[in-house]
Design an enzyme around this catalytic site. Sequence first.
Site, PDB file in Angstrom:
ATOM      1  CG  LEU A  29      46.587  27.275  35.429  1.00 35.49           C
ATOM      2  CD1 LEU A  29      46.375  25.778  35.586  1.00 35.49           C
ATOM      3  CD2 LEU A  29      47.857  27.562  34.650  1.00 35.49           C
ATOM      4  CG  HIS A 180      47.070  39.037  38.058  1.00 36.87           C
ATOM      5  ND1 HIS A 180      48.410  39.216  37.779  1.00 36.87           N
ATOM      6  CD2 HIS A 180      46.603  38.213  37.074  1.00 36.87           C
ATOM      7  CE1 HIS A 180      48.724  38.538  36.686  1.00 36.87           C
ATOM      8  NE2 HIS A 180      47.637  37.911  36.246  1.00 36.87           N
ATOM      9  N   GLY A 181      49.357  41.420  40.321  1.00 37.49           N
ATOM     10  CA  GLY A 181      50.194  42.563  39.965  1.00 37.49           C
ATOM     11  C   GLY A 181      51.237  42.219  38.921  1.00 37.49           C
ATOM     12  CB  ALA A 182      52.291  39.231  37.523  1.00 37.58           C
ATOM     13  CE1 TYR A 185      46.431  40.647  31.177  1.00 34.83           C
ATOM     14  CE2 TYR A 185      47.466  39.277  32.841  1.00 34.83           C
ATOM     15  CZ  TYR A 185      46.919  39.421  31.575  1.00 34.83           C
ATOM     16  OH  TYR A 185      46.862  38.350  30.723  1.00 34.83           O
TER      17      TYR A 185
END
Length: 383
Positions: A29, A180-182, A185
Site C-alpha cells: 500500500l 512490481h510488474g503492474a 509502472y
Amino acid sequence: MDKKFEPLFEKVILPNKVELRNKFVLAPLTHVSSNDDGTISDVEIDYIEQRSKDVGLAISAASNVTDLGKAFPGQPSVAHDSNLDGLKRLAEAMKKNGATAIVQIHHGGAKAMPYLTPNGDVVAPSPITLQGDKQHTPSFEKEEHHAREITQEEIEHTIKAFGEATRRVIEAGFDGVEIHGANHYLIHQFVSPYFNRRDDEWGENRLKFPMKVVDEVVNTVKAHADEDFIVGYRFSPEEAETPGITMEITEELVKNLIEKPLDFLHVSLMDIHSKTREGKYQGEERIKLLHQWIDGRMPLIGIGSIFTAEDALEAVESRDVDLIALGREMLLDHNFINKIQNGKADEIISEFDPDREDKHDLPPNLWEQFNKGLYPLPRTDGK
C-alpha cells in the site's frame, strides 16, 4: 470464530516450502509516509506493524530501486546501501508478530514524478507524455510531464538495480521480494504495446525486460540468500489504453512466468470478480482465467474490493485464488483479521469515516489522501 471462516485460516505452503500461517496478505500500500530521502520513518514503522500483525504474508509499499524510478512523495527506497538501517527496522516491525515479510521492488518508469527525480528526468520504454490526474490513481501530479526513451545502457543498469535492491532486502532481514510488474509502472510499460513502441530487441519481444528482471532477482537470491527466500511477481491483466495489454498478452506473460522459479503470482485488480474487457476471453472473470493458466504451479494472490469477512470467504471458496490480499480494507480496519478470529466479524469497519477521532490509525499524509477522495472506497459521508 464462526466455523465457516476456518478456510481463511488454513496454512499455505509456497513452492520453496515456506509455510504461511493463513491465507491473508497485506497488500503493498502506498502510504506516502517515508522520509523525503526514501529512508524509513517512525510513522511508517508504527503503521506497518499494526497492519502486518495478523496476516500470513505482509508486503511493504512499492520501494524504488533507482532514484530515477521514484513515483510517489514519501516513497520508501531500496536504491542505496544507506537505506539499510531503516529497512532493518521495517523488517523487524513487519515480522514482529509472526508474519512473513517481503518488500515490493519498483521502478515508476513514465509514472515517475519529475519533482521527485534527479534533474526532473523521467524515462519510459518509448517517449510519451502523461497527464498526471488522468493517468495516475491516486494522482500525485496534475501537470503534464514528458518521459524520454530509456537507453540500452540504462535498461541494463535498471535490471541490475533490481538485483542490487534484492540484495539489500536480503541483508535487511526480510523473507522475500515482490517484483512490481503492474499498475502502469516500468515493467508493466515494457509489456504494454501502448507504452512500448520500440523497434529494437526490447520492443520486438516485449516480455524480454520483465523476464530479465526476474532472472536478475532470482540469480541474486541464489548468490546471497537461503532457499526459503521468497520471490513473487505482481501484474495487471488488462489496461484501458489502445493498443494495450489484453488478456491474450497476459496469458503469454503468465505462461512465461510459471516457468520461472517464482513462489507466487499476484494479480492487481480493483474488483476481484472483474471481467475481461474484450477479445476472445471477453466477459469471463479474469481471476478464473489466470488460475487456470497457472495450473497449480504456484499460488495466485487475488485482490480487489474485499471489505467484509464474507467477501474474503467468497473469494477463497471460489477456488480461483489461493491467497487474499487486503488493501483499502486493511487501511480502514487493521483489526479485520483479528475480529474474524474472535467472532466479531460484524464489528469490522468497512467504510471511511472522516469524523473518526482515531482517523482509522492512518499516517497523517495517508489520512489526508483518503479524506480528499483520492482512493475509491465506501464512505460514511457518501462522497
